[in-house]
Design a protein around this motif. Sequence first.
Motif, PDB file in Angstrom:
ATOM      1  N   LEU A   1       0.829  -1.210   0.000  1.00  0.00           N
ATOM      2  CA  LEU A   1       0.000   0.000   0.000  1.00  0.00           C
ATOM      3  C   LEU A   1       0.860   1.257   0.000  1.00  0.00           C
ATOM      4  O   LEU A   1       0.538   2.238  -0.692  1.00  0.00           O
ATOM      5  N   ARG A   2       1.931   1.260   0.763  1.00  0.00           N
ATOM      6  CA  ARG A   2       2.792   2.447   0.794  1.00  0.00           C
ATOM      7  C   ARG A   2       3.440   2.693  -0.566  1.00  0.00           C
ATOM      8  O   ARG A   2       3.690   3.841  -0.949  1.00  0.00           O
ATOM      9  N   HIS A   3       3.713   1.624  -1.310  1.00  0.00           N
ATOM     10  CA  HIS A   3       4.309   1.796  -2.637  1.00  0.00           C
ATOM     11  C   HIS A   3       3.335   2.491  -3.590  1.00  0.00           C
ATOM     12  O   HIS A   3       3.720   3.424  -4.294  1.00  0.00           O
ATOM     13  N   TYR A   4       2.102   2.034  -3.615  1.00  0.00           N
ATOM     14  CA  TYR A   4       1.146   2.571  -4.591  1.00  0.00           C
ATOM     15  C   TYR A   4       0.560   3.912  -4.165  1.00  0.00           C
ATOM     16  O   TYR A   4       0.122   4.686  -5.022  1.00  0.00           O
ATOM     17  N   TYR A   5       0.525   4.174  -2.863  1.00  0.00           N
ATOM     18  CA  TYR A   5       0.009   5.458  -2.369  1.00  0.00           C
ATOM     19  C   TYR A   5       1.163   6.177  -1.687  1.00  0.00           C
ATOM     20  O   TYR A   5       1.393   6.037  -0.486  1.00  0.00           O
ATOM     21  N   GLN A   6       1.900   6.930  -2.474  1.00  0.00           N
ATOM     22  CA  GLN A   6       3.150   7.540  -2.023  1.00  0.00           C
ATOM     23  C   GLN A   6       2.922   8.490  -0.844  1.00  0.00           C
ATOM     24  O   GLN A   6       2.017   9.329  -0.855  1.00  0.00           O
ATOM     25  N   GLY A   7       3.782   8.341   0.196  1.00  0.00           N
ATOM     26  CA  GLY A   7       3.715   9.201   1.362  1.00  0.00           C
ATOM     27  C   GLY A   7       2.630   8.827   2.352  1.00  0.00           C
ATOM     28  O   GLY A   7       2.413   9.548   3.336  1.00  0.00           O
ATOM     29  N   SER A   8       1.946   7.715   2.127  1.00  0.00           N
ATOM     30  CA  SER A   8       0.840   7.311   3.008  1.00  0.00           C
ATOM     31  C   SER A   8       1.326   6.341   4.081  1.00  0.00           C
ATOM     32  O   SER A   8       2.466   5.876   4.058  1.00  0.00           O
ATOM     33  N   TYR A   9       0.429   6.031   5.007  1.00  0.00           N
ATOM     34  CA  TYR A   9       0.692   5.006   6.014  1.00  0.00           C
ATOM     35  C   TYR A   9      -0.634   4.356   6.399  1.00  0.00           C
ATOM     36  O   TYR A   9      -1.714   4.886   6.139  1.00  0.00           O
ATOM     37  N   VAL A  10      -0.533   3.181   7.016  1.00  0.00           N
ATOM     38  CA  VAL A  10      -1.717   2.400   7.399  1.00  0.00           C
ATOM     39  C   VAL A  10      -1.895   2.478   8.910  1.00  0.00           C
ATOM     40  O   VAL A  10      -0.934   2.281   9.668  1.00  0.00           O
ATOM     41  N   ALA A  11      -3.115   2.770   9.338  1.00  0.00           N
ATOM     42  CA  ALA A  11      -3.402   2.849  10.774  1.00  0.00           C
ATOM     43  C   ALA A  11      -4.852   2.487  11.024  1.00  0.00           C
ATOM     44  O   ALA A  11      -5.707   2.608  10.133  1.00  0.00           O
ATOM     45  N   GLY A  12      -5.153   2.042  12.237  1.00  0.00           N
ATOM     46  CA  GLY A  12      -6.517   1.745  12.636  1.00  0.00           C
ATOM     47  C   GLY A  12      -7.186   2.977  13.221  1.00  0.00           C
ATOM     48  O   GLY A  12      -6.590   3.672  14.050  1.00  0.00           O
ATOM     49  N   ILE A  13      -8.414   3.274  12.788  1.00  0.00           N
ATOM     50  CA  ILE A  13      -9.169   4.413  13.316  1.00  0.00           C
ATOM     51  C   ILE A  13     -10.612   3.994  13.517  1.00  0.00           C
ATOM     52  O   ILE A  13     -11.072   2.992  12.940  1.00  0.00           O
ATOM     53  N   PRO A  14     -11.380   4.713  14.341  1.00  0.00           N
ATOM     54  CA  PRO A  14     -12.801   4.392  14.515  1.00  0.00           C
ATOM     55  C   PRO A  14     -13.557   4.593  13.199  1.00  0.00           C
ATOM     56  O   PRO A  14     -13.330   5.565  12.470  1.00  0.00           O
ATOM     57  N   LEU A  15     -14.465   3.676  12.892  1.00  0.00           N
ATOM     58  CA  LEU A  15     -15.255   3.735  11.671  1.00  0.00           C
ATOM     59  C   LEU A  15     -16.715   4.012  12.002  1.00  0.00           C
ATOM     60  O   LEU A  15     -17.185   3.713  13.111  1.00  0.00           O
ATOM     61  N   PRO A  16     -17.472   4.552  11.067  1.00  0.00           N
ATOM     62  CA  PRO A  16     -18.919   4.706  11.278  1.00  0.00           C
ATOM     63  C   PRO A  16     -19.575   3.350  11.565  1.00  0.00           C
ATOM     64  O   PRO A  16     -19.054   2.287  11.184  1.00  0.00           O
ATOM     65  N   ALA A  17     -20.728   3.394  12.240  1.00  0.00           N
ATOM     66  CA  ALA A  17     -21.404   2.153  12.628  1.00  0.00           C
ATOM     67  C   ALA A  17     -21.908   1.372  11.430  1.00  0.00           C
ATOM     68  O   ALA A  17     -22.062   0.138  11.503  1.00  0.00           O
ATOM     69  N   SER A  18     -22.208   2.042  10.341  1.00  0.00           N
ATOM     70  CA  SER A  18     -22.781   1.341   9.186  1.00  0.00           C
ATOM     71  C   SER A  18     -22.390   2.025   7.892  1.00  0.00           C
ATOM     72  O   SER A  18     -21.932   3.173   7.881  1.00  0.00           O
ATOM     73  N   ILE A  19     -22.591   1.298   6.801  1.00  0.00           N
ATOM     74  CA  ILE A  19     -22.381   1.805   5.451  1.00  0.00           C
ATOM     75  C   ILE A  19     -23.582   1.389   4.613  1.00  0.00           C
ATOM     76  O   ILE A  19     -24.144   0.296   4.800  1.00  0.00           O
ATOM     77  N   ARG A  20     -24.003   2.251   3.709  1.00  0.00           N
ATOM     78  CA  ARG A  20     -25.159   1.979   2.859  1.00  0.00           C
ATOM     79  C   ARG A  20     -24.644   1.659   1.447  1.00  0.00           C
ATOM     80  O   ARG A  20     -23.971   2.470   0.808  1.00  0.00           O
TER      81      ARG A  20
END
Length: 833
Positions: A74-93
């Motif tokens: 993921l870091r290769h294809y999205y330059q300057g990014s990083y992966v982290a866990g964050i709170p997500l909304p309760a649902s998606i439509r």
Amino acid sequence: MRRLTRYSRRFKVHLLLALLVATGLPVAEIRGVTEAAADPVFNLTGSGWGHGLGMSQYGALGQAKEGRTYTAILRHYYQGSYVAGIPLPASIRVGILQNISSIDFYGSGGGYQIQVGASVWGTTAGQWHLEAISGGLRLRDPSGTSWDIGSSWARILGFEESGTQIWIAQANKTYGRGYIEVTKSSDTAFHVVVVTTYDKYLYGLGEMPSSWPVEALKAQAVAARTYALYKARTSGDHRPGCDCTVFASVQDQAYVGWSKEAGPYGAQWRTAVDATSSQVVLYGGNPILAVYHSSSGGYTEANEDVWSGSPLPYLRPVPDPWSQIPDNPYRQWSVSFTSGEIAAAFGMDTVFAIDLSRRTQGGGLAWAVLHGMQGGVATSKWIKGGAFRAALGLRSIKVYTQPEPGFDEWILLLNPNSSPTAATLSIQRAGQSPAEFRYDLPPNSRSSVRLNDLAPPGEIAVKVTSDLPIAAERAMYFGYRGWLGGHSSEGIKQPRTSWFLAEGYETDEFDTYIEVFNPQTSSTNVRFTLMRDDGYTQTVSVAIGPNWRYTLAPSTVTGFSFAAFSTSVEADIPVVVERSTYFRYRSPVSGEQRDGGAAAPALAQTSKEWHFAEGYSGPGFDTWVLLQNPTTTRAAVDVSFFVEGSTPKVTTVGVAPRSRATLLASTVPGVSGTSYAITLRSNVPIAAERAEYFNYHGITDGSVAEPTPAPRTKWYLTEGYSGPGFDTWVLLSNPLTDTAVVRATFMVQGGSPVIRDLSLRPLSRTTLNLGSIVGPVSASTVLESTNGQPFVAERTSYFYYSSPTGWKAKGGSASMGLDSLSTEWYFAEGYLR
């Protein structure tokens, strides 16, 4: 002599015109001759599939197979990014159907509920029907009983809890997570969405095969989760047109529902989702637009090149060799379209050429330029790369014209003046008004113009005019009968009534053309006198109209379809003459085959003295000296070879009256295996040329150059390139008995001049490699004696050429320097394809 060998002749298209002229048909009738042809086919090649932005899925597969982790992918294809866990909304439509009038559905595996407004039905079996009606919804049970309910929404729920899956006929899919909601979009239609959690949404995402390595699956899960979260934050959960966060189609991400997690390797996919739960790709603390695609074709794209808008720092082009792994069935592909099909796709009458040379930062197609007719008028239509892809249904913008070599023609312009000037290029076709293009030339500069970008395919002649005196050359790269190569020629300063061509050869493996350009406003009669080396001559007379380019194929002249010859050309009014030859040469020394082509301007005079700066008879090189005697007196020609680091080697060649002779340089004692310059001295005025056929480090081709009648104190070499694939040499000869002190000024295109001073010993030759002096650039060269001692200058180039339209050729060329500047230059030879 060059060996005569058999090869099936491919008849030349323009011989018909030559034959008609020879029979005396009026010029007006010749102009009407056309060639019938089938609808041309354009063959395109390409690589990759998709828009090319962000993560390449096949690239992720390749990286995972190499042992890279999902975060590294993921870091290769999205330059300057990083992966982290964050709170997500309760649902998606998830929008599975839009603006539909009804749905039919049933459950399998257990019970579930149907809620329409405040009314609720419990069910375990049978197919139900829900439709939009004026003022509400109508529900019909499996027995046919129906209820009209004044509600704008309905839900199918409870099925995940009971282990039931809901099949919806209109979507042709089964759903087992969350609940299904129907919301009216109009009086007679509604949207259908699945409401679930982010991870359960990913369980049903059909974007990557579940059998792929787990690190690739994890990268896919995180990218897809990030994309969905980005959409929620930027567009909300109730987007117009779907009442959803994301569409279930490739408009966003392909959500296939229960079949994904219930299918083969479904458990492995769910494990990848669970292992990355809550993880997203961030840039500067915010979720990114984590778009992805099937495969990039070897390099990803920049967002502004594909979708316009401002550049996003994490969607930069990056190398992606992993996407070209053998597992990828779309690493290469090809398609074909007729001219009519392409014309119809873009609203044109016909298309006769496609230019796909304008590329994006990532190597995709930025613009396609279609040359053809629209509304009965010749036009060049520019199409954005993405629009070109969409209109033709191509897999990606990594598309190229299939590398079928054509003819690329370049005009090189040198302005060595301290003031700027302007030059006009006039492209002339037989019977048409010239097309004119004007260019500003900065002081002390070198410029290049590719004529294929300016004019449609076919035979052309070119005239260059300028406000201040400049120098001009032409370079051509070609594929002819499968023979690949290139040739170059300096411009001709002024038309004349007499011209001489010492070289000429015609067999099944040598095709020779003599080109005449009449730049005047009146017609002229032109006489070609061909002289074989056995003394046989033949004269052909033709009428050439004003502003007319004419080509004579000597193979059509009686006695010259299988011959070595020279040519004299005479005209009633001044014209311009060149010669081009395309060949399969077989060395009489090594037996090697060398395919290619060469061209040279005719000589405007005969002389008793001629000079060449270039000559080489080392391994892989055959150098020939061609001598024409157009007089009625036998010529005795002393040929002197000024060998580098040695004393001159001299031989004498006799040439019969109105005949020609050839000398293979390596047969002269002391010349074989050496580099040298050549001087000719004759008892009668003659014409001369030099031909080289070579294998230069695997590059096979040939070149021809005309000599100069006398050394000069200043020379101009307009063409010069030492970038990747090109090896260019400047050859200097001092045929006199005093040292010449020379200043060489290399005028770098777009840069500052580079200056070198050198001394040329008497009776010697000196060689300079352009790249070792100026580096990998385009540069013209001005050479001037600073002590008044004249000398001779030439240039040779050996190259791997890549056409802007995708095809490639390798070869070499040579040109004598220009001894003065001019405000007019002419080129009789020219062909675009």
